[in-house]
Design a protein around this motif. Sequence first.
Motif, PDB file in Angstrom:
ATOM      1  N   GLU A 288      17.497  34.138  25.171  1.00  0.00           N
ATOM      2  CA  GLU A 288      17.993  34.144  26.544  1.00  0.00           C
ATOM      3  C   GLU A 288      19.501  33.965  26.611  1.00  0.00           C
ATOM      4  OE1 GLU A 288      16.314  31.784  25.006  1.00  0.00           O
ATOM      5  OE2 GLU A 288      17.103  29.792  25.452  1.00  0.00           O
ATOM      6  N   HIS A 304       9.124  35.297  29.128  1.00  0.00           N
ATOM      7  CA  HIS A 304       9.669  33.975  28.787  1.00  0.00           C
ATOM      8  C   HIS A 304      11.196  33.971  28.863  1.00  0.00           C
ATOM      9  CE1 HIS A 304       9.918  30.161  26.423  1.00  0.00           C
ATOM     10  NE2 HIS A 304      11.035  30.727  26.002  1.00  0.00           N
ATOM     11  N   GLU A 327      12.852  24.986  27.498  1.00  0.00           N
ATOM     12  CA  GLU A 327      11.804  25.754  26.820  1.00  0.00           C
ATOM     13  C   GLU A 327      10.428  25.537  27.442  1.00  0.00           C
ATOM     14  OE1 GLU A 327      12.303  28.137  25.039  1.00  0.00           O
ATOM     15  OE2 GLU A 327      14.323  27.834  24.299  1.00  0.00           O
TER      16      GLU A 327
END
Length: 440
Positions: A288, A304, A327
């Motif tokens: 990310e 995710h 997370e």
Amino acid sequence: MTVLHALSALLLLTPAPGSPSPDQAPPDAVQPLAYDVSLSSDSTGARWDGRERIVLRNPTPATMDRIWLRLWGNGVDGCAATRDVTVSAFEGGVPGTPAVGCTAVPVHLNRSLPPGRTTTLAFSLTIRVPERADRFGRVGPYAFLGNALPVPAIGDDLPPYVSNGESFQTPTSNFLVTLDHPAAVAVPATGTVLTESRHGDRLTTRIAAPLVRDFAWAAGPFGSVTGQTSTGVRLRTWFTGEVTADTARTVQADVQRTLEYGAAQYGAYPYPEMDTVIGGFDGFQGMEYPNFVLTEPADLPAVHETAHQWWYALVGNDEYRHPWMDEALAQYTSEKLLGTPAYCANAPFWFDPGMRVDAGMDYYAIHPDFYPPGVYGDGACMFHELESLIGPDAMRTALRDYLARYRFAIAEPAQLRSAFQAVTTTDLTAFWQRWRNTAD
Ligand SMILES: [Zn+2]
């Protein structure tokens, strides 16, 4: 200051769909840093040379004489004879001896910086992207430049690089980045392209990325598809030669539904664009960055990594000390879309007395096998059980409040836990203890 003014003007003058609006502006306590970066690539996008300028602010109550620059691109290869990221020709300060495996360079400021004041630091920069299927690495003609730009550390806190997770903690900033590259090399990136100007067989691409905590890009002959969310966010999805356009559209649909879910459930994604780069990576499925994700062509990593736009990108956290904060929340969000795993009925699973949902990367770097089950497995199951305990409405309210309060800032574990305690009359102390999640 020019950069800040230019970006402020940009924000005011171009209210593209999804741009930060006044009610989405950062809290007063959040004062973005400003970056102005200009880099030119070789013929493939595997090497970049240029200059980086950062307007820094002293956020502490004490005068600062030194700041640390993090060169996370040296995290894997360390102090190799030919370093992956090098800095030189400083203005505004004098560099000292690199530390922490050449991922940190102290810079002694030319003038002491009083609390709240700003100064400008500039330096020349060379980035050599190593051959490695990694978030900072290249595979064939494709280069991935995650954590390649040097960023200032927060104070003197210098965690080491970890390969199986993240050590990054960066303040929200405004980036202006100019990339000069061959016209045949696409440069998907954080932010939005302002201008592209052609000169011979090269392009100069000027990119603005306001109110983000990092800037990542990729370079290569990517194919691309585009789209738009129902909330007006422009989607650009880029893929390597091993991926088909149909697969890219499937991944883009995952990104789209996550952006729409996150906006409805938690609060706005306050940017006009989201870029997704599909490739193949070793040891991880995706990574990310703000407005930008790397992902393998599969549902779970695409969802995710996109969920991290809320948990990591908008609400920041110390990723080394408190990896569960971004997370476990990103994984919980993913499972709201993809389904709760059956194993949550029997969680938590402790494979070691020291294993905890709230353990840091210092523990999980030594016990890498426990990191996925501890932080992603138990961590997400913890949030599912919390939702059952306090109810879905209270869960949604707590996460909306948490986002609204800490957007663009960096939150602490107790602040996340108290967001849930604030919406329920149930005392959550025993709940957090059962999930081994009590540390500050
Ligand atoms: Zn993640």
